[in-house]
Design a protein around this motif. Structure first.
Motif, PDB file in Angstrom:
ATOM      1  N   PRO A 129       0.796  -1.230   0.000  1.00 31.48           N
ATOM      2  CA  PRO A 129       0.000   0.000   0.000  1.00 31.48           C
ATOM      3  C   PRO A 129       0.828   1.279   0.000  1.00 31.48           C
ATOM      4  N   GLN A 130       2.066   1.228   0.457  1.00 31.19           N
ATOM      5  CA  GLN A 130       2.896   2.431   0.512  1.00 31.19           C
ATOM      6  C   GLN A 130       3.468   2.819  -0.847  1.00 31.19           C
ATOM      7  N   ASP A 131       3.257   2.000  -1.888  1.00 29.77           N
ATOM      8  CA  ASP A 131       3.787   2.283  -3.224  1.00 29.77           C
ATOM      9  C   ASP A 131       2.649   2.696  -4.162  1.00 29.77           C
ATOM     10  N   PRO A 132       2.445   3.999  -4.389  1.00 33.40           N
ATOM     11  CA  PRO A 132       1.328   4.450  -5.218  1.00 33.40           C
ATOM     12  C   PRO A 132       1.547   4.245  -6.717  1.00 33.40           C
ATOM     13  N   GLY A 133       2.752   3.887  -7.137  1.00 32.04           N
ATOM     14  CA  GLY A 133       3.035   3.722  -8.553  1.00 32.04           C
ATOM     15  C   GLY A 133       3.019   2.293  -9.036  1.00 32.04           C
ATOM     16  N   ARG A 134       2.612   1.368  -8.173  1.00 35.34           N
ATOM     17  CA  ARG A 134       2.641  -0.052  -8.534  1.00 35.34           C
ATOM     18  C   ARG A 134       1.527  -0.777  -7.789  1.00 35.34           C
ATOM     19  N   LEU A 135       0.716  -1.519  -8.537  1.00 36.45           N
ATOM     20  CA  LEU A 135      -0.343  -2.338  -7.945  1.00 36.45           C
ATOM     21  C   LEU A 135      -0.076  -3.793  -8.295  1.00 36.45           C
TER      22      LEU A 135
ATOM     23  N   ILE B 187       1.109  -7.217 -12.494  1.00 34.03           N
ATOM     24  CA  ILE B 187       1.548  -5.979 -11.868  1.00 34.03           C
ATOM     25  C   ILE B 187       1.168  -4.833 -12.779  1.00 34.03           C
ATOM     26  N   LEU B 188       0.512  -3.846 -12.214  1.00 34.74           N
ATOM     27  CA  LEU B 188       0.178  -2.630 -12.933  1.00 34.74           C
ATOM     28  C   LEU B 188       1.179  -1.573 -12.467  1.00 34.74           C
ATOM     29  N   LEU B 189       1.994  -1.099 -13.398  1.00 35.91           N
ATOM     30  CA  LEU B 189       3.091  -0.193 -13.070  1.00 35.91           C
ATOM     31  C   LEU B 189       2.902   1.140 -13.782  1.00 35.91           C
ATOM     32  N   VAL B 190       2.994   2.225 -13.025  1.00 33.21           N
ATOM     33  CA  VAL B 190       2.919   3.558 -13.617  1.00 33.21           C
ATOM     34  C   VAL B 190       4.305   3.883 -14.159  1.00 33.21           C
ATOM     35  N   GLU B 191       4.405   3.984 -15.487  1.00 28.96           N
ATOM     36  CA  GLU B 191       5.699   4.231 -16.111  1.00 28.96           C
ATOM     37  C   GLU B 191       6.005   5.716 -16.226  1.00 28.96           C
ATOM     38  N   ARG B 192       4.970   6.521 -16.411  1.00 27.02           N
ATOM     39  CA  ARG B 192       5.181   7.961 -16.522  1.00 27.02           C
ATOM     40  C   ARG B 192       4.021   8.659 -15.821  1.00 27.02           C
ATOM     41  N   ASP B 193       4.351   9.505 -14.856  1.00 35.49           N
ATOM     42  CA  ASP B 193       3.299  10.158 -14.094  1.00 35.49           C
ATOM     43  C   ASP B 193       3.481  11.674 -13.978  1.00 35.49           C
ATOM     44  N   GLY B 194       4.433  12.231 -14.694  1.00 36.01           N
ATOM     45  CA  GLY B 194       4.664  13.665 -14.595  1.00 36.01           C
ATOM     46  C   GLY B 194       5.375  14.062 -13.318  1.00 36.01           C
ATOM     47  N   ASN B 195       5.789  13.086 -12.551  1.00 33.80           N
ATOM     48  CA  ASN B 195       6.467  13.373 -11.300  1.00 33.80           C
ATOM     49  C   ASN B 195       7.816  12.660 -11.265  1.00 33.80           C
ATOM     50  N   ARG B 196       7.904  11.505 -10.604  1.00 27.97           N
ATOM     51  CA  ARG B 196       9.195  10.842 -10.436  1.00 27.97           C
ATOM     52  C   ARG B 196       9.183   9.374 -10.839  1.00 27.97           C
ATOM     53  N   ALA B 197       8.197   8.943 -11.572  1.00 32.63           N
ATOM     54  CA  ALA B 197       8.121   7.519 -11.959  1.00 32.63           C
ATOM     55  C   ALA B 197       9.347   7.093 -12.748  1.00 32.63           C
ATOM     56  N   HIS B 198       9.889   7.987 -13.550  1.00 28.74           N
ATOM     57  CA  HIS B 198      11.048   7.634 -14.376  1.00 28.74           C
ATOM     58  C   HIS B 198      12.290   7.307 -13.556  1.00 28.74           C
ATOM     59  N   GLU B 199      12.294   7.648 -12.271  1.00 26.49           N
ATOM     60  CA  GLU B 199      13.443   7.368 -11.405  1.00 26.49           C
ATOM     61  C   GLU B 199      13.365   5.985 -10.754  1.00 26.49           C
TER      62      GLU B 199
END
Length: 132
Positions: free
Chosen positions: A47-53, A68-80
């Motif tokens: 639950p502490q990881d909002p970029g990965r389900l 796994i549902l992974l946010v690859e680009r979110d306009g914030n820091r997903a690319h890191e």
């Protein structure tokens, strides 16, 4: 429930299914692969990881049971994120496993492993000393 999501926010599914466990989910959603209303959060979802389900489909006929549902680009820091960077390297064909590990760790490709198989020698066994 709001249909708006911004980087760093809790994903909607975590609000819809507040607990993740191995039991039957009372609020399943539609699976993206089989189409059944059998998708739930996996017990291993963090639950502490909002970029990965981490998701699980309860349909026994679904070939994509764990996903796994992974946010690859979110306009914030997903690319890191390490997992996003690794996927990008794989997609671009530039991932070299031989450079991914420190030099003191030897990595071999299949050809090297097969070649090395020919150099197998029998190990000497230590035998107990026999007294007369």
């Amino acid at each position: 429930m709001s249909e708006k999501w911004e980087a760093g926010d809790e994903p909607w599914l975590r609000r819809h299914q507040p607990t993740a466990n191995y039991e039957t989910e009372s609020n399943p959603v539609q699976c993206m692969f089989c189409g059944g209303g059998t998708l739930k959060r996996s017990a291993s979802d963090r639950p502490q990881d909002p970029g990965r389900l981490e998701l699980y489909c309860d349909n026994g006929a679904c070939d994509a049971r764990e996903m796994i549902l992974l946010v690859e680009r979110d306009g914030n820091r997903a690319h890191e994120r390490a997992d996003v960077r690794a996927l990008r390297l794989i997609d671009s064909g530039t991932l070299d496993i031989h450079t991914a590990f420190p030099p003191e760790m030897k990595s071999s490709d299949l050809f090297e492993l097969m070649e090395d198989r020919l150099n197998v020698v029998e190990r000497r066994m230590r035998r107990p000393k026999v007294e007369d």
